[in-house]
Scaffold this active site. Sequence first.
Site, PDB file in Angstrom:
ATOM      1  N   ASP A   1      -2.334   6.010  -5.312  1.00 41.84           N
ATOM      2  CA  ASP A   1      -3.374   6.984  -5.635  1.00 41.84           C
ATOM      3  C   ASP A   1      -2.777   8.061  -6.518  1.00 41.84           C
ATOM      4  O   ASP A   1      -1.630   8.464  -6.317  1.00 41.84           O
ATOM      5  CB  ASP A   1      -3.905   7.639  -4.345  1.00 41.84           C
ATOM      6  CG  ASP A   1      -4.451   6.609  -3.380  1.00 41.84           C
ATOM      7  OD1 ASP A   1      -5.605   6.221  -3.563  1.00 41.84           O
ATOM      8  OD2 ASP A   1      -3.725   6.197  -2.457  1.00 41.84           O
TER       9      ASP A   1
ATOM     10  N   HIS B   1      -1.149   9.870  -1.683  1.00 36.70           N
ATOM     11  CA  HIS B   1      -2.292   9.220  -1.039  1.00 36.70           C
ATOM     12  C   HIS B   1      -3.296  10.214  -0.459  1.00 36.70           C
ATOM     13  O   HIS B   1      -4.486  10.104  -0.710  1.00 36.70           O
ATOM     14  CB  HIS B   1      -1.797   8.276   0.065  1.00 36.70           C
ATOM     15  CG  HIS B   1      -2.895   7.619   0.828  1.00 36.70           C
ATOM     16  ND1 HIS B   1      -3.656   6.605   0.287  1.00 36.70           N
ATOM     17  CD2 HIS B   1      -3.360   7.837   2.073  1.00 36.70           C
ATOM     18  CE1 HIS B   1      -4.558   6.233   1.182  1.00 36.70           C
ATOM     19  NE2 HIS B   1      -4.396   6.952   2.272  1.00 36.70           N
TER      20      HIS B   1
ATOM     21  N   HIS C   1       0.853  -1.184   0.000  1.00 40.49           N
ATOM     22  CA  HIS C   1       0.000   0.000   0.000  1.00 40.49           C
ATOM     23  C   HIS C   1       0.895   1.243   0.000  1.00 40.49           C
ATOM     24  O   HIS C   1       1.641   1.455   0.942  1.00 40.49           O
ATOM     25  CB  HIS C   1      -0.884  -0.026   1.247  1.00 40.49           C
ATOM     26  CG  HIS C   1      -1.897   1.057   1.304  1.00 40.49           C
ATOM     27  ND1 HIS C   1      -3.232   0.810   1.431  1.00 40.49           N
ATOM     28  CD2 HIS C   1      -1.782   2.396   1.239  1.00 40.49           C
ATOM     29  CE1 HIS C   1      -3.887   1.946   1.451  1.00 40.49           C
ATOM     30  NE2 HIS C   1      -3.019   2.926   1.351  1.00 40.49           N
TER      31      HIS C   1
ATOM     32  N   GLU D   1      -0.459  -0.682  -4.698  1.00 37.80           N
ATOM     33  CA  GLU D   1      -1.613   0.199  -4.731  1.00 37.80           C
ATOM     34  C   GLU D   1      -1.082   1.602  -4.617  1.00 37.80           C
ATOM     35  O   GLU D   1      -0.186   1.875  -3.836  1.00 37.80           O
ATOM     36  CB  GLU D   1      -2.546  -0.119  -3.553  1.00 37.80           C
ATOM     37  CG  GLU D   1      -3.765   0.760  -3.442  1.00 37.80           C
ATOM     38  CD  GLU D   1      -3.533   2.084  -2.727  1.00 37.80           C
ATOM     39  OE1 GLU D   1      -4.374   2.979  -2.894  1.00 37.80           O
ATOM     40  OE2 GLU D   1      -2.523   2.240  -2.009  1.00 37.80           O
TER      41      GLU D   1
END
Length: 110
Positions: free
Chosen positions: A70, A83, A39, A68
Amino acid sequence: MIEILIVLAALVLAVLFVVRPGRVRPAQLAPFQGWNYAHRGLHTQDKQVAENSLPAFAAAVAAGYGMELDVQLSKDGQVVVFHDDTLDRVTGVQGRVDAFTWEELQKMQL
């Protein structure tokens, strides 16, 4: 009166159908089983490897992890991997990501 109750019941059922998460079949999960995911990249608690940094993503690749991340847009429309909506937790700078240009964001320390 009964027609109103029927319409209300149908409306409630329709809302529940739309907002309830769908069932996931085992075959749908199969491609994701047996993998570890990093993450925001494979970052460290001591911040020697900062989250969302190129070293964190390189460490995830080297470890064989999925990742993952963003993405957001800077003030001038450049794609930024970050993020949070605001910068303060990771950079100490107050403000939203989209309030700064790409050039300004590049100068900030993670």
